[in-house]
Design a protein around this motif. Structure first.
Motif, PDB file in Angstrom:
ATOM      1  N   MET A   1       7.659  -8.495   6.862  1.00 48.02           N
ATOM      2  CA  MET A   1       6.619  -8.839   5.901  1.00 48.02           C
ATOM      3  C   MET A   1       5.785  -7.590   5.588  1.00 48.02           C
ATOM      4  SD  MET A   1       3.549 -11.662   6.196  1.00 48.02           S
ATOM      5  CE  MET A   1       4.699 -12.955   6.657  1.00 48.02           C
ATOM      6  N   ASN A   2       5.673  -7.235   4.302  1.00 45.94           N
ATOM      7  CA  ASN A   2       4.904  -6.038   3.979  1.00 45.94           C
ATOM      8  C   ASN A   2       3.409  -6.343   3.872  1.00 45.94           C
ATOM      9  OD1 ASN A   2       4.218  -6.878   1.302  1.00 45.94           O
ATOM     10  ND2 ASN A   2       6.104  -6.012   0.476  1.00 45.94           N
ATOM     11  N   ARG A   3       2.614  -5.310   3.679  1.00 44.71           N
ATOM     12  CA  ARG A   3       1.154  -5.470   3.715  1.00 44.71           C
ATOM     13  C   ARG A   3       0.639  -6.338   2.571  1.00 44.71           C
ATOM     14  NH1 ARG A   3      -1.472  -0.688   0.643  1.00 44.71           N
ATOM     15  NH2 ARG A   3       0.296   0.365  -0.349  1.00 44.71           N
ATOM     16  N   PHE A   4       1.312  -6.331   1.431  1.00 41.01           N
ATOM     17  CA  PHE A   4       0.859  -7.139   0.303  1.00 41.01           C
ATOM     18  C   PHE A   4       1.135  -8.621   0.567  1.00 41.01           C
ATOM     19  CE2 PHE A   4       2.108  -3.013  -1.728  1.00 41.01           C
ATOM     20  CZ  PHE A   4       0.820  -2.545  -1.893  1.00 41.01           C
ATOM     21  N   GLU A   5       2.312  -8.910   1.076  1.00 37.23           N
ATOM     22  CA  GLU A   5       2.646 -10.291   1.427  1.00 37.23           C
ATOM     23  C   GLU A   5       1.696 -10.816   2.502  1.00 37.23           C
ATOM     24  OE1 GLU A   5       6.790 -12.742   1.956  1.00 37.23           O
ATOM     25  OE2 GLU A   5       6.616 -10.811   2.964  1.00 37.23           O
ATOM     26  N   GLN A   6       1.395  -9.992   3.504  1.00 33.88           N
ATOM     27  CA  GLN A   6       0.467 -10.401   4.556  1.00 33.88           C
ATOM     28  C   GLN A   6      -0.909 -10.677   3.983  1.00 33.88           C
ATOM     29  OE1 GLN A   6       1.446 -10.622   8.100  1.00 33.88           O
ATOM     30  NE2 GLN A   6      -0.308 -11.994   7.790  1.00 33.88           N
ATOM     31  N   GLY A   7      -1.347  -9.859   3.015  1.00 35.92           N
ATOM     32  CA  GLY A   7      -2.643 -10.066   2.389  1.00 35.92           C
ATOM     33  C   GLY A   7      -2.742 -11.413   1.692  1.00 35.92           C
ATOM     34  N   VAL A   8      -1.678 -11.825   1.012  1.00 37.12           N
ATOM     35  CA  VAL A   8      -1.674 -13.130   0.342  1.00 37.12           C
ATOM     36  C   VAL A   8      -1.739 -14.248   1.377  1.00 37.12           C
ATOM     37  CG1 VAL A   8      -0.375 -14.672  -1.171  1.00 37.12           C
ATOM     38  CG2 VAL A   8      -0.449 -12.217  -1.664  1.00 37.12           C
ATOM     39  N   TYR A   9      -0.952 -14.135   2.449  1.00 32.89           N
ATOM     40  CA  TYR A   9      -0.981 -15.160   3.498  1.00 32.89           C
ATOM     41  C   TYR A   9      -2.369 -15.299   4.125  1.00 32.89           C
ATOM     42  CZ  TYR A   9       3.904 -16.604   4.060  1.00 32.89           C
ATOM     43  OH  TYR A   9       5.137 -17.181   3.881  1.00 32.89           O
ATOM     44  N   ASP A  10      -3.095 -14.192   4.272  1.00 32.13           N
ATOM     45  CA  ASP A  10      -4.350 -14.196   5.025  1.00 32.13           C
ATOM     46  C   ASP A  10      -5.589 -14.501   4.189  1.00 32.13           C
ATOM     47  OD1 ASP A  10      -2.860 -13.489   7.229  1.00 32.13           O
ATOM     48  OD2 ASP A  10      -3.409 -11.358   7.165  1.00 32.13           O
ATOM     49  N   CYS A  11      -5.458 -14.590   2.861  1.00 30.59           N
ATOM     50  CA  CYS A  11      -6.647 -14.533   2.002  1.00 30.59           C
ATOM     51  C   CYS A  11      -7.617 -15.695   2.190  1.00 30.59           C
ATOM     52  CB  CYS A  11      -6.244 -14.379   0.539  1.00 30.59           C
ATOM     53  SG  CYS A  11      -5.474 -15.818  -0.213  1.00 30.59           S
ATOM     54  N   MET A  12      -7.155 -16.858   2.626  1.00 31.91           N
ATOM     55  CA  MET A  12      -8.067 -18.005   2.759  1.00 31.91           C
ATOM     56  C   MET A  12      -8.512 -18.241   4.200  1.00 31.91           C
ATOM     57  SD  MET A  12      -8.549 -18.605  -0.296  1.00 31.91           S
ATOM     58  CE  MET A  12      -9.644 -20.018  -0.183  1.00 31.91           C
TER      59      MET A  12
ATOM     60  N   LEU B   1      -1.963  -6.126  -8.110  1.00 29.72           N
ATOM     61  CA  LEU B   1      -0.744  -5.326  -8.075  1.00 29.72           C
ATOM     62  C   LEU B   1      -0.049  -5.580  -9.401  1.00 29.72           C
ATOM     63  CD1 LEU B   1       0.882  -3.495  -6.092  1.00 29.72           C
ATOM     64  CD2 LEU B   1       2.138  -5.556  -5.422  1.00 29.72           C
ATOM     65  N   ALA B   2      -0.043  -4.571 -10.282  1.00 25.52           N
ATOM     66  CA  ALA B   2       0.444  -4.810 -11.636  1.00 25.52           C
ATOM     67  C   ALA B   2       0.944  -3.519 -12.264  1.00 25.52           C
ATOM     68  CB  ALA B   2      -0.678  -5.407 -12.493  1.00 25.52           C
ATOM     69  N   ALA B   3       1.717  -3.681 -13.337  1.00 28.27           N
ATOM     70  CA  ALA B   3       2.202  -2.534 -14.095  1.00 28.27           C
ATOM     71  C   ALA B   3       1.040  -1.853 -14.811  1.00 28.27           C
ATOM     72  CB  ALA B   3       3.245  -2.987 -15.108  1.00 28.27           C
TER      73      ALA B   3
ATOM     74  N   PRO C   1       7.854   0.361  -6.273  1.00 28.72           N
ATOM     75  CA  PRO C   1       8.279  -1.032  -6.489  1.00 28.72           C
ATOM     76  C   PRO C   1       9.053  -1.622  -5.316  1.00 28.72           C
ATOM     77  CG  PRO C   1       8.605   0.254  -8.479  1.00 28.72           C
ATOM     78  CD  PRO C   1       8.210   1.232  -7.398  1.00 28.72           C
ATOM     79  N   ALA C   2       9.745  -0.781  -4.560  1.00 28.16           N
ATOM     80  CA  ALA C   2      10.492  -1.273  -3.400  1.00 28.16           C
ATOM     81  C   ALA C   2       9.578  -1.808  -2.307  1.00 28.16           C
ATOM     82  CB  ALA C   2      11.383  -0.166  -2.844  1.00 28.16           C
ATOM     83  N   ASP C   3       8.314  -1.376  -2.317  1.00 27.12           N
ATOM     84  CA  ASP C   3       7.352  -1.809  -1.312  1.00 27.12           C
ATOM     85  C   ASP C   3       6.480  -2.964  -1.787  1.00 27.12           C
ATOM     86  OD1 ASP C   3       8.228   0.233   0.356  1.00 27.12           O
ATOM     87  OD2 ASP C   3       6.789   1.668  -0.471  1.00 27.12           O
ATOM     88  N   ALA C   4       6.695  -3.426  -3.020  1.00 22.23           N
ATOM     89  CA  ALA C   4       5.799  -4.409  -3.631  1.00 22.23           C
ATOM     90  C   ALA C   4       6.225  -5.838  -3.295  1.00 22.23           C
ATOM     91  CB  ALA C   4       5.773  -4.209  -5.136  1.00 22.23           C
TER      92      ALA C   4
ATOM     93  N   VAL D   1       4.692 -14.562  -4.533  1.00 19.20           N
ATOM     94  CA  VAL D   1       3.304 -15.010  -4.375  1.00 19.20           C
ATOM     95  C   VAL D   1       3.208 -16.521  -4.616  1.00 19.20           C
ATOM     96  CG1 VAL D   1       0.974 -14.859  -5.328  1.00 19.20           C
ATOM     97  CG2 VAL D   1       2.290 -12.778  -4.921  1.00 19.20           C
ATOM     98  N   ARG D   2       3.858 -16.998  -5.663  1.00 21.39           N
ATOM     99  CA  ARG D   2       3.832 -18.439  -5.937  1.00 21.39           C
ATOM    100  C   ARG D   2       4.447 -19.225  -4.784  1.00 21.39           C
ATOM    101  NH1 ARG D   2       4.762 -16.385 -11.214  1.00 21.39           N
ATOM    102  NH2 ARG D   2       7.031 -16.525 -11.004  1.00 21.39           N
ATOM    103  N   GLU D   3       5.534 -18.719  -4.205  1.00 22.22           N
ATOM    104  CA  GLU D   3       6.152 -19.390  -3.056  1.00 22.22           C
ATOM    105  C   GLU D   3       5.182 -19.491  -1.885  1.00 22.22           C
ATOM    106  OE1 GLU D   3       9.615 -17.267  -1.917  1.00 22.22           O
ATOM    107  OE2 GLU D   3      10.823 -17.938  -3.628  1.00 22.22           O
TER     108      GLU D   3
END
Length: 204
Positions: free
Chosen positions: A1-12, A113-115, A170-173, A179-181
Motif C-alpha cells: 500500500m503506497n502513501r496516497f492509498e494509506q492517506g485515503v484509508y486514514d482520513c476519517m 493528486l491530479a494532472a 504516475p507509477a507511485d500514484a 479511491v472510489r473502491e
C-alpha cells in the motif's frame, strides 16, 4: 500500500475518535453525517449526499481553492460542483476537528493528486500540464448544519501561504477508481457497524 492509498484509508480516523468522545445527540448526528458524507463523496455517490435526510433544501457552498473562489447555491449547483472535480484524487489529514450546535469546523491539510492541466484549471501554478502533481495546503472546512443535523453548506478556506506542490511519478500514484473502491469499502464497514440511518438525528 503506497502513501496516497494509506492517506485515503486514514482520513476519517479523527472523526471516528471524536464521535466516541461525543455524547450530545445533535453533535453526534452531525459528525456521523460528516463521516458518511466524506465516504459518499469519495465513492462518487453524490445523489445520496444531497438527499433530504443528509442536506437542507438550499445549501450554500463557498470554495476558495486555487485562484478562482466561488459561491455555489442549491442542490443542482452542489451536484455540478462534485461532478466537475473530474479525475482528481482527494483526501485530507492532520485534522483539528471540533463540533458545536451550529456545525463542524475542521482545520486540515487538504491533498489533491491530479494532472497539471486540471490543477491549472482551478488556478494552481504548476509547471507542466502533462505531469502529475500532489498539491497540499492547510484549509479550514466550516460546515454549518441545521437543527436536524443536516448539512447546510460547506465553507472551504485555503491558507495559500501553506501551499506545497510535488511532482509525482504516475507509477507511485493511486487512481480515482481505487479511491472510489476504498471509500465504498469503508462506507460498507461504517454502515455495518452503525446500523440503518445511523446519520439521522433521532427524536428526543
Amino acid at each position: 500500500m503506497n502513501r496516497f492509498e494509506q492517506g485515503v484509508y486514514d482520513c476519517m480516523g479523527p472523526t471516528a475518535e471524536l464521535v466516541e468522545r461525543t455524547s450530545d445527540p445533535l453533535h453526534r448526528a452531525m459528525l456521523l453525517n460528516f463521516w458518511r458524507h466524506v465516504h459518499l463523496e469519495g465513492a462518487g455517490e453524490f445523489e445520496q449526499i444531497v438527499a433530504p435526510d443528509m442536506m437542507v433544501d438550499h445549501p450554500v457552498y463557498r470554495v476558495t481553492w486555487g485562484a478562482n473562489p466561488a459561491v455555489i447555491e442549491g442542490k443542482d449547483g452542489v451536484l455540478a460542483f462534485y461532478r466537475s472535480v473530474g479525475d482528481a484524487v482527494l483526501w485530507h489529514s492532520d485534522d483539528r476537528l471540533s463540533v458545536a450546535d451550529w456545525g463542524i469546523c475542521d482545520e486540515i491539510t487538504f491533498h489533491q493528486l491530479a494532472a497539471g492541466r486540471d490543477l491549472r484549471a482551478i488556478g494552481y501554478d504548476v509547471p507542466d500540464p502533462d505531469r502529475l502533481y500532489h498539491v497540499s495546503s492547510r484549509q479550514a472546512f466550516i460546515w454549518p448544519y441545521d437543527d436536524r443535523a443536516r448539512l447546510a453548506g460547506e465553507h472551504l478556506y485555503e491558507d495559500k501561504t501553506s501551499l506545497q506542490i510535488e511532482e509525482v511519478d504516475p507509477a507511485d500514484a493511486i487512481t480515482p477508481a481505487r479511491v472510489r473502491e476504498i471509500h465504498r469499502e469503508l462506507l460498507a464497514e461504517l454502515e455495518a457497524a452503525r446500523g440503518d440511518q445511523f446519520w439521522v438525528l433521532q427524536p428526543a
